[in-house]
Each structure stands twice: as structure tokens, then as C-alpha cells.
Design a protein around this motif. Sequence first.
Motif, short mmCIF file in Angstrom:
data_model
loop_
_atom_site.label_atom_id
_atom_site.label_comp_id
_atom_site.label_asym_id
_atom_site.label_seq_id
_atom_site.Cartn_x
_atom_site.Cartn_y
_atom_site.Cartn_z
N GLY B 24 17.25 -1.61 0.60
CA GLY B 24 18.18 -0.49 0.54
C GLY B 24 19.57 -0.85 1.01
O GLY B 24 20.25 -0.03 1.64
N LEU B 25 20.01 -2.05 0.70
CA LEU B 25 21.28 -2.51 1.24
C LEU B 25 22.49 -1.87 0.56
O LEU B 25 23.49 -1.58 1.22
N CYS B 26 22.39 -1.68 -0.76
CA CYS B 26 23.59 -1.34 -1.53
C CYS B 26 24.31 -0.15 -0.93
O CYS B 26 25.49 -0.22 -0.59
N LEU B 29 26.23 -0.43 2.49
CA LEU B 29 27.54 -1.06 2.62
C LEU B 29 28.62 -0.27 1.90
O LEU B 29 29.75 -0.20 2.36
N ALA B 30 28.26 0.35 0.79
CA ALA B 30 29.29 0.98 -0.02
C ALA B 30 29.86 2.23 0.61
O ALA B 30 31.05 2.49 0.49
N THR B 80 16.41 13.84 -5.63
CA THR B 80 17.76 13.28 -5.64
C THR B 80 18.72 14.23 -6.36
O THR B 80 19.85 14.45 -5.91
N THR B 81 18.25 14.80 -7.48
CA THR B 81 19.08 15.77 -8.20
C THR B 81 19.41 16.95 -7.30
O THR B 81 20.54 17.44 -7.26
N ASP B 84 22.01 15.98 -4.80
CA ASP B 84 23.27 15.74 -5.49
C ASP B 84 24.00 17.05 -5.72
O ASP B 84 25.19 17.19 -5.40
N VAL B 100 28.89 7.65 -6.98
CA VAL B 100 27.69 7.30 -7.73
C VAL B 100 26.52 6.97 -6.80
O VAL B 100 25.38 6.90 -7.22
N PHE B 101 26.79 6.78 -5.52
CA PHE B 101 25.71 6.36 -4.63
C PHE B 101 24.73 7.46 -4.29
O PHE B 101 23.64 7.18 -3.81
N PRO B 103 23.43 9.73 -6.70
CA PRO B 103 22.37 9.56 -7.71
C PRO B 103 21.58 8.26 -7.53
O PRO B 103 20.42 8.21 -7.88
N LEU B 104 22.23 7.26 -6.96
CA LEU B 104 21.54 5.97 -6.83
C LEU B 104 20.47 5.99 -5.74
O LEU B 104 19.72 5.02 -5.62
N VAL B 106 17.93 7.38 -6.00
CA VAL B 106 16.67 7.33 -6.76
C VAL B 106 16.13 5.91 -6.88
O VAL B 106 14.91 5.71 -6.91
N VAL B 107 16.99 4.91 -6.93
CA VAL B 107 16.49 3.53 -7.01
C VAL B 107 16.53 2.83 -5.66
O VAL B 107 16.43 1.61 -5.60
#
Lengths: 191, 205
Positions: B24-26, B29-30, B80-81, B84, B100-101, B103-104, B106-107
Motif C-alpha cells: 500500500g505504498l503508492c 507517498l502521494a 470506495t465509491t 469517494d 485520483v488516490f 478511487p485508487l 480499491v486496488v
Amino acid sequence: MNLFKIFISALLIDNVILMRFLALCPFIGMSSDENKSVGMGLAVTFVTVLATSVTWPIYHFILKPLGLEFLQILVFILIIASLVQLVEFYLKKMVPALYTSMGIYLALITTNCAILAVTFDNISKGYSFLEALVYAVGAALGFLLSLLLMAGIRNRIKTSPIPAFLKGTPILFVSASLLAMAFMGFSGLVK
Amino acid sequence: MKRYLTIFKNGLVRENPLLMLMIGLCSSLAVTTAAANGVGMGLSMTFVLLMSEIVISSFRKLIPDSIRIPVFIIVIAAFTTVIDYLLKAYFPDLSRAMGVFIPLIVVNCIIMGRVEGFASKRPIPEVIADALGMGLGYTWVLLGISMIRELLGNGTIFNIRIMPESYQPIIFFILSPGGFLVFALFISFNLFLKSRLKNGEEECK
């Protein structure tokens, strides 16, 4: 000209990994050697373009006219997951050699957030179908580029003296930081 | 009660999803350019994790094994929806900052990992303890990273000025290279703590 601008900014200026922090898991996990990183990069490119060419029409011709925009997340992730499955089945049956060399990467792609992010971006930035495809190719090649650069750096790291407190994963992120700084030099490229 | 506490604490430190398991790094950091964003992301993630784990745990005997992954994805995507749209309606600024993070989520591998590895096998009370532990474990790391980045890159924390007026903000920390660097130092510190803990345990023996 406009298409070229989209391509360059997706590839270098808004690099999915180094500038937008997408797809960090494969960036750390799959960059241990060059061959692996190219394999992963090509698989991601293929699926990203395929996913874009399916999700864009579905959003604009089905979800939007019916007022179902709120289903976007659900629909897109299911499409990507099933596309990956389909590609996997097809390759297994038709091109077994390619499948065995790409197999493991394909399975990992479903959880690659760069692909999902690209499909969302295409909608939120209001791209036309052609622009969306160019954007997808650019972003995915940007992914391949940074994965490949990182693999090269990791090769050098193996034989370099690293300070003890940075050994292992920390040094990877320090290198990523330096790489990102280099990529910031591209930011003035497209006005 | 003690069992639940153990599960809860497990997520906070020993199996902390970001520092120990490195998943779950993305998103971590963002969105951590400002402390408020870090907390917002952490709590949204905790909400999705908690709701998905509860739903999947309560249906765990009904979901056929062969299609469990698609079912999990649908449940996670649904929550997630929800988050959001909630953020868009009540916290539009936060929603715009995270972009965009949201909705993301979900992944995010943390959710899929916990749902597959924990919620699909355990009863609801244990699952709640696990989701809260993992979610807050994620949130505190996010808060830590974002406070450092906001303090150095902007001189403030939660938009309250900490550094003196004469402080020149180091913009580097707000931009992406700074994110990578701060995270590298976080893991490095954590590995150091871990090795100290291990040595301590060996001495005790």
C-alpha cells in the motif's frame, strides 16, 4: 502536435512512478534485474492500452448516457481484472512460450494502480479516444522507463559500499528520490 | 478481550502494513504533502477496510471459494465509491487534494490482503479489531510522514505555522523526491528499532 505533447508529458513530466507515486509495489518488487523489468513493463503497456480502449467507450457510450457515472470505480476495476484474465487464457492457449515468460507478471497486473489511474485520468481530463490511447501508451512506457532505470541502479548498488543504516529497502527509496529529482528537470519541457 | 487487544496492536506496530509489510505504498507517498491530507487518506482507508472486512466476514460462509476474489473486489469497490462521494460532498477541498488516490483505494493491496488473509476466515468481532488496528497503523505512519513533509516543506503543521516567519521553506520535501527520501528514512529508522528489539529479546533469553 497536441498528441505529441500528451505523450511526452505522460512519459517524462508526469512520470507515473517518479512523479505521481503510482505503481510503487512493482517498482520495488520487480526491478531487481533488467529482463524482469522489461517483461513487466511490456505486459503493463499492453494491458493499459487494452484497458483504455475498452473503458473509454464503456464510460462514454454506456455509463454516461444512462447517468451511471457513480459505477465508474466498480466497472473499471472489474473490466481490468477480467481483461487480465482473458489475456492470460488467450496467451496460455495460443502462445504458450510467451505465456510462460510473461505469466507471473500478468497475474500481478490486476493490482497495478497505474493502469486504473490511467483509465480514470482519461475520463477526468476529458480526452478524446485517440488522445486517451496516446496518453495510455505514454504513461505505460514511462512506467517501463523508470523500472528499467531502477534495475540498472540496483545492479550498481549491489557492488557499492552502502551506509549500514540504509542497507536493504531504504537505499532503494533514496535512489528513487535522486531519480525523481533528475526527472524534475523535464518539467519545463512542455508549456 | 485480551485477544482483541493483541489483534489490534498487531496492526499498529508489529505487522504495520506500511513499515513492516511494505504494501500500500503508492497512496502513502502521494497524498502526504500536508498533514490534513495524510489523516484524511488514513481515515478514508480505515473506513473502507473496516466496512469491507465486516461485510465479508459476515458472508464468509456463503461466498463460494472459486469466485471469492471478484466478490471481494466488488465489495471493496462499493465502499470506495461511498467514501469517494462522501468526501466530494462534505470535504471538497480534501477530495480535490487527494484526487485520483481516493478511487485508487480499491486496488490498495492492504485491503485485499486483510480481506483475503483475515476477514474471510474470522468472526466479526476479531475482524473489527484487525481492521481498526491495520487502519490506524496505516494512518499514524501517514500522519508521521505528512507532518515531517509539511513542516519542512511549508513550515506549518495542519496549516498552523510552527517555524518562525524567517524560515525558508524547503520545497524539495513537498515535491516527489522529498516524499521518497522521507519514506526511506522512516523505513531505515524502523529497521533500526526492529534490530534493537531483536537484540533485546535475545539478551533476555
